[in-house]
Design a protein around this motif. Structure first.
Motif, PDB file in Angstrom:
ATOM      1  N   LEU A  13      82.758  18.853  12.965  1.00 58.52           N
ATOM      2  CA  LEU A  13      81.985  19.106  11.678  1.00 58.52           C
ATOM      3  C   LEU A  13      82.553  20.517  11.172  1.00 58.52           C
ATOM      4  O   LEU A  13      82.672  20.649   9.991  1.00 58.52           O
ATOM      5  N   LEU A  14      83.003  21.549  12.110  1.00 60.35           N
ATOM      6  CA  LEU A  14      83.725  22.881  11.532  1.00 60.35           C
ATOM      7  C   LEU A  14      84.755  22.515  10.995  1.00 60.35           C
ATOM      8  O   LEU A  14      85.201  23.264   9.612  1.00 60.35           O
ATOM      9  N   THR A  15      85.641  21.478  11.112  1.00 57.18           N
ATOM     10  CA  THR A  15      87.075  21.130  10.506  1.00 57.18           C
ATOM     11  C   THR A  15      86.388  20.770   9.073  1.00 57.18           C
ATOM     12  O   THR A  15      87.075  21.067   8.083  1.00 57.18           O
ATOM     13  N   GLU A  16      85.524  19.889   8.867  1.00 53.29           N
ATOM     14  CA  GLU A  16      85.069  19.388   7.634  1.00 53.29           C
ATOM     15  C   GLU A  16      84.547  20.683   6.769  1.00 53.29           C
ATOM     16  O   GLU A  16      84.740  20.582   5.633  1.00 53.29           O
ATOM     17  N   ALA A  17      83.676  21.624   7.574  1.00 50.66           N
ATOM     18  CA  ALA A  17      83.131  22.682   6.628  1.00 50.66           C
ATOM     19  C   ALA A  17      84.400  23.541   6.178  1.00 50.66           C
ATOM     20  O   ALA A  17      84.385  23.986   5.180  1.00 50.66           O
ATOM     21  N   VAL A  18      85.282  23.656   6.755  1.00 50.95           N
ATOM     22  CA  VAL A  18      86.374  24.595   6.546  1.00 50.95           C
ATOM     23  C   VAL A  18      87.211  23.723   5.195  1.00 50.95           C
ATOM     24  O   VAL A  18      87.335  24.598   4.382  1.00 50.95           O
ATOM     25  N   LYS A  19      87.419  22.774   5.260  1.00 48.74           N
ATOM     26  CA  LYS A  19      87.882  21.877   4.338  1.00 48.74           C
ATOM     27  C   LYS A  19      87.112  21.958   2.981  1.00 48.74           C
ATOM     28  O   LYS A  19      87.620  22.024   1.845  1.00 48.74           O
ATOM     29  N   VAL A  20      85.806  21.749   3.270  1.00 45.41           N
ATOM     30  CA  VAL A  20      84.861  22.021   2.109  1.00 45.41           C
ATOM     31  C   VAL A  20      84.844  23.333   1.444  1.00 45.41           C
ATOM     32  O   VAL A  20      85.109  23.498   0.247  1.00 45.41           O
ATOM     33  N   ALA A  21      84.935  24.351   2.201  1.00 43.80           N
ATOM     34  CA  ALA A  21      85.048  25.677   1.627  1.00 43.80           C
ATOM     35  C   ALA A  21      86.347  25.939   1.011  1.00 43.80           C
ATOM     36  O   ALA A  21      86.296  26.502  -0.027  1.00 43.80           O
ATOM     37  N   LEU A  22      87.419  25.382   1.744  1.00 47.34           N
ATOM     38  CA  LEU A  22      88.636  25.393   0.871  1.00 47.34           C
ATOM     39  C   LEU A  22      88.862  24.561  -0.521  1.00 47.34           C
ATOM     40  O   LEU A  22      89.491  25.106  -1.357  1.00 47.34           O
ATOM     41  N   PRO A  27      83.642  30.087  -4.914  1.00 46.56           N
ATOM     42  CA  PRO A  27      82.289  30.528  -4.425  1.00 46.56           C
ATOM     43  C   PRO A  27      82.437  30.769  -2.804  1.00 46.56           C
ATOM     44  O   PRO A  27      81.768  31.808  -2.347  1.00 46.56           O
ATOM     45  N   ALA A  28      83.325  30.169  -2.073  1.00 50.77           N
ATOM     46  CA  ALA A  28      83.473  30.722  -0.701  1.00 50.77           C
ATOM     47  C   ALA A  28      83.906  32.290  -0.670  1.00 50.77           C
ATOM     48  O   ALA A  28      83.536  32.820   0.222  1.00 50.77           O
ATOM     49  N   ILE A  29      85.070  32.477  -1.700  1.00 49.69           N
ATOM     50  CA  ILE A  29      85.412  33.803  -1.460  1.00 49.69           C
ATOM     51  C   ILE A  29      84.297  34.780  -2.195  1.00 49.69           C
ATOM     52  O   ILE A  29      83.917  35.864  -1.437  1.00 49.69           O
ATOM     53  N   LEU A  30      83.322  34.383  -2.825  1.00 58.23           N
ATOM     54  CA  LEU A  30      82.308  35.200  -3.151  1.00 58.23           C
ATOM     55  C   LEU A  30      81.113  35.479  -2.338  1.00 58.23           C
ATOM     56  O   LEU A  30      80.737  36.520  -2.304  1.00 58.23           O
ATOM     57  N   ALA A  31      80.821  34.492  -1.433  1.00 60.20           N
ATOM     58  CA  ALA A  31      79.949  34.378  -0.486  1.00 60.20           C
ATOM     59  C   ALA A  31      80.655  35.469   0.530  1.00 60.20           C
ATOM     60  O   ALA A  31      79.821  36.334   1.411  1.00 60.20           O
ATOM     61  N   SER A  32      81.947  35.384   0.774  1.00 56.62           N
ATOM     62  CA  SER A  32      82.518  36.071   1.881  1.00 56.62           C
ATOM     63  C   SER A  32      82.569  37.576   1.518  1.00 56.62           C
ATOM     64  O   SER A  32      82.386  38.407   2.277  1.00 56.62           O
ATOM     65  N   VAL A  33      82.831  37.790   0.170  1.00 55.03           N
ATOM     66  CA  VAL A  33      82.841  39.326  -0.484  1.00 55.03           C
ATOM     67  C   VAL A  33      81.337  39.888  -0.126  1.00 55.03           C
ATOM     68  O   VAL A  33      81.308  40.879   0.116  1.00 55.03           O
ATOM     69  N   VAL A  34      80.329  39.100  -0.534  1.00 58.50           N
ATOM     70  CA  VAL A  34      78.944  39.525  -0.354  1.00 58.50           C
ATOM     71  C   VAL A  34      78.803  39.995   1.135  1.00 58.50           C
ATOM     72  O   VAL A  34      78.424  40.971   1.489  1.00 58.50           O
ATOM     73  N   VAL A  35      79.135  39.171   2.170  1.00 55.41           N
ATOM     74  CA  VAL A  35      78.860  39.441   3.574  1.00 55.41           C
ATOM     75  C   VAL A  35      79.954  40.591   3.967  1.00 55.41           C
ATOM     76  O   VAL A  35      79.443  41.559   4.729  1.00 55.41           O
ATOM     77  N   ALA A  36      81.140  40.713   3.390  1.00 54.56           N
ATOM     78  CA  ALA A  36      81.985  41.797   3.644  1.00 54.56           C
ATOM     79  C   ALA A  36      81.501  43.166   2.953  1.00 54.56           C
ATOM     80  O   ALA A  36      81.400  44.070   3.909  1.00 54.56           O
ATOM     81  N   ALA A  37      80.681  43.122   1.876  1.00 54.80           N
ATOM     82  CA  ALA A  37      80.360  44.249   1.321  1.00 54.80           C
ATOM     83  C   ALA A  37      79.012  44.748   2.232  1.00 54.80           C
ATOM     84  O   ALA A  37      78.931  45.774   2.372  1.00 54.80           O
ATOM     85  N   MET A  38      78.136  43.711   2.791  1.00 49.16           N
ATOM     86  CA  MET A  38      76.955  44.068   3.547  1.00 49.16           C
ATOM     87  C   MET A  38      77.602  44.697   4.895  1.00 49.16           C
ATOM     88  O   MET A  38      77.044  45.805   5.260  1.00 49.16           O
ATOM     89  N   THR A  39      78.558  43.973   5.420  1.00 49.89           N
ATOM     90  CA  THR A  39      79.117  44.578   6.647  1.00 49.89           C
ATOM     91  C   THR A  39      79.663  46.145   6.655  1.00 49.89           C
ATOM     92  O   THR A  39      79.238  46.758   7.274  1.00 49.89           O
ATOM     93  N   ALA A  40      80.483  46.236   5.494  1.00 43.92           N
ATOM     94  CA  ALA A  40      81.225  47.334   5.192  1.00 43.92           C
ATOM     95  C   ALA A  40      80.162  48.691   4.997  1.00 43.92           C
ATOM     96  O   ALA A  40      80.140  49.561   5.323  1.00 43.92           O
ATOM     97  N   THR A  41      78.908  48.252   4.133  1.00 49.63           N
ATOM     98  CA  THR A  41      78.200  49.089   3.678  1.00 49.63           C
ATOM     99  C   THR A  41      77.094  49.505   4.948  1.00 49.63           C
ATOM    100  O   THR A  41      76.884  50.870   5.129  1.00 49.63           O
TER     101      THR A  41
END
Lengths: 365, 217
Positions: A13-22, A27-41
């Motif tokens: 399932l995780l392999t499939e999720a990584v492939k879907v995200a790639l 959108p995957a980068i956008l979601a990661s950027v939001v979480v990165a911003a939240m963590t950094a903030t």
């Protein structure tokens, strides 16, 4: 056997999720950027405050927040034998008995500056840097201010003479902790036998036990003593801890909530854009639970990437600005919260994806 | 040895309509011939694709039921139906419905995830299907820009990889040239010869000519 099969399914399932995200990098980068911003903030605001709070509380503790002093009253004496009783208390981290000061000067500098020399015993003399296995009569240790006052800074050792003709030899340097600063300059003669103390200094194991320990000492020592603790400092410490904690919790909850909403919106857009994909998956036999797991795993992977990037960025920036770093537990908590935000944000999109109707999504008009 | 299943697919007293006043099927019973291709004909709007989706367990009948290998599916849960779709059925969609973001091989192996099978274990079989269907693409290539014929052949590989008992195909030769359409029909005939029940919705006379049973709606 069943566990191994379950583990394989999770990996699949995780392999499939990584492939879907790639497959949907934007959108995957956008979601990661939001979480990165939240963590950094969170780290750069609340984390920085937590780091400063820790430093402040440490300084309170270093400054004597855990220190209790015991002195005999004018009509009583306080024997160094109380250390035996204090040593057995679990709430006592360290205790030291300081005798009455005898003024002494450097034997080689007649008329030089005098420093009080005290008999000394402690539950752990090593706390002051004294590494003398047994007390030897006449042997003393001096701290840096005392060595300087006595003119022994260069050699670190030398003979002393008192006004009454008593002698002592300084053989090494003391390194007293900050909470004994009020007693400096210090010249201490480690003493095995009992002696009368001018003060017994106790370091409690934790600030939370200081009040109870202070209250119990007169009874415990069975002596007419005056016990004092840094109650003002303690009150201020509690106040600082409470106020900073409240401010931080509110901020974290706000950032967490906003991130969960943003991540949810991005995931929802992604699922809506790919609803045909989920319709096909359902048609080919994917259970709803698997679709929910897949969307959740995608969100968690993006969250993990974002949280890692946020931690690295925030730490690099705090190091560059020489700000106090929050401790590891705080940073781990922020990562867990970031993942919780990613998880919370994926719930509605995952439910939506799992209910895509193959008929609607796949039928060619 | 062909595995001909005596009762792979049948419908019993099937009724269905998107609109209650306009039923597409009313109390219809039919047993699809095992080991044969059944072609479903009829003018547009008569419910050919709807029938395929009903047989594919993606729609629930308003009355009656679909029976898969002697098991009535009417009372089955969504999860049980999904498992049946994954294991017993092979579905070929009208427009292939490939995932353009994934490789050709990933598309063929997609069902492994739903059948809880290891994709790596099925990779050689997938490659064999691609070779036998003449898909001359790099398996790691994404199928975003492949021709309609190539896409349909990849979709066939995906549907047939696990050798399902029932193959359902919605206009599988719709936009294909004669040679590719013939190849697709060869593969479906092979599946039927090996015992599968093959049901094809079509307007294509080439398909009708090669089917053993015709159902006109």
């Amino acid at each position: 056997m069943k566990t191994r099969a379950g583990g394989r399914r999770i990996v699949q399932l995780l392999t499939e999720a990584v492939k879907v995200a790639l497959g949907h990098v934007g959108p995957a980068i956008l979601a990661s950027v939001v979480v990165a911003a939240m963590t950094a903030t969170t780290l750069l605001t609340n984390g920085r405050v937590a780091g400063a709070q820790r430093d402040l509380l440490d300084s309170f503790d270093r400054a004597g927040g855990r220190v209790i002093t015991v002195q005999p009253t004018a009509n009583s004496t306080l024997s160094s034998t109380v250390l035996t009783r204090l040593k057995s208390l679990s709430d006592v981290e360290w205790a030291g008995a300081f005798g009455i000061a005898d003024d002494m000067t450097n034997r080689g500098i007649p008329g030089g500056e005098s420093v009080g020399v005290r008999a000394f015993a402690a539950t752990d003399p090593a706390l002051l840097g004294i590494r003398w296995p047994n007390a030897v009569p006449g042997v003393a240790f001096a701290d840096a201010p005392a060595l300087q006052a006595l003119g022994l800074s260069g050699t670190g050792s030398g003979g002393l003479r008192g006004e009454d003709g008593t002698a002592a030899s300084v053989v090494g340097q003391l390194h007293p902790p900050a909470f004994l600063r009020s007693l400096q300059p210090l010249v201490l003669r480690p003493t095995n036998g009992a002696f009368d103390c001018s003060v017994v200094v106790i370091l409690a194991s934790d600030v939370s036990v200081v009040d109870a320990l202070t209250a119990s000492l007169p009874g415990l020592l069975a002596s007419d003593v005056q016990v004092s603790a840094s109650t003002d400092l303690l009150a201020m410490r509690t106040q600082v801890q409470g106020q900073v904690g409240l401010l931080g919790n509110g901020l974290v909850l706000g950032v967490l909530g906003a991130s969960a909403v943003l991540v949810g919106m991005i995931q929802m857009v992604l699922v809506t854009m790919n609803r045909k994909d989920y319709g096909r998956r359902r048609a080919l036999g994917a259970r709803r639970g698997l679709i929910v797991g897949l969307v959740t795993a995608i969100s968690l992977i993006e969250g993990m990437v974002g949280a890692t990037a946020g931690i690295i960025l925030a730490n690099a920036s705090m190091i560059a600005l020489a700000d106090p770093l929050p401790d590891a537990w705080f940073q781990i908590s922020v990562v867990v919260l970031a993942l919780a935000a990613s998880l919370a944000g994926s719930i509605v999109p995952a439910w939506f994806a799992s209910r895509r109707d193959p008929i609607i999504e796949l039928r060619v008009p | 040895m062909p595995r001909v299943d005596a009762s792979a697919l049948e419908v019993r007293n099937l009724s269905f309509g998107y609109d209650a006043d306009l039923p597409l099927f009313a109390d219809w019973t039919h047993r699809f011939a095992p080991g044969a291709i059944t072609a479903i004909f009829g003018p547009s709007g008569r419910g050919k694709s709807t029938l395929l989706y009903l047989l594919g367990l993606m729609l629930r009948p308003t009355a009656g039921e679909i029976v898969i290998r002697s098991a009535p599916t009417g009372g089955m849960s969504d999860r049980e139906l999904a498992d049946l779709r994954a294991t017993e059925l092979g579905f070929v969609f009208q427009d292939a419905a490939l995932d353009p973001t994934r490789s050709v091989m990933d598309n063929v192996l997609e069902g492994c995830l739903y059948r809880r099978q290891s994709p790596s274990a099925w990779r050689p079989a997938a490659q064999k299907w691609l070779d036998s269907l003449g898909v001359e693409l790099d398996p790691s290539r994404k199928p975003g820009k492949v021709s309609g014929g190539q896409a349909q052949r990849i979709a066939l590989c995906r549907a047939l990889l696990h050798q399902p008992h029932i193959v359902l195909a919605d206009e599988p030769t719709g936009n294909l040239d004669d040679a590719t359409a013939a190849l697709v029909m060869d593969v479906l005939e092979d599946a039927a010869r090996n015992g599968a029940t093959v049901v094809v919705v079509t307007h294509d006379s080439r398909v009708a000519a090669r089917s053993q049973e015709q159902v006109r709606l």
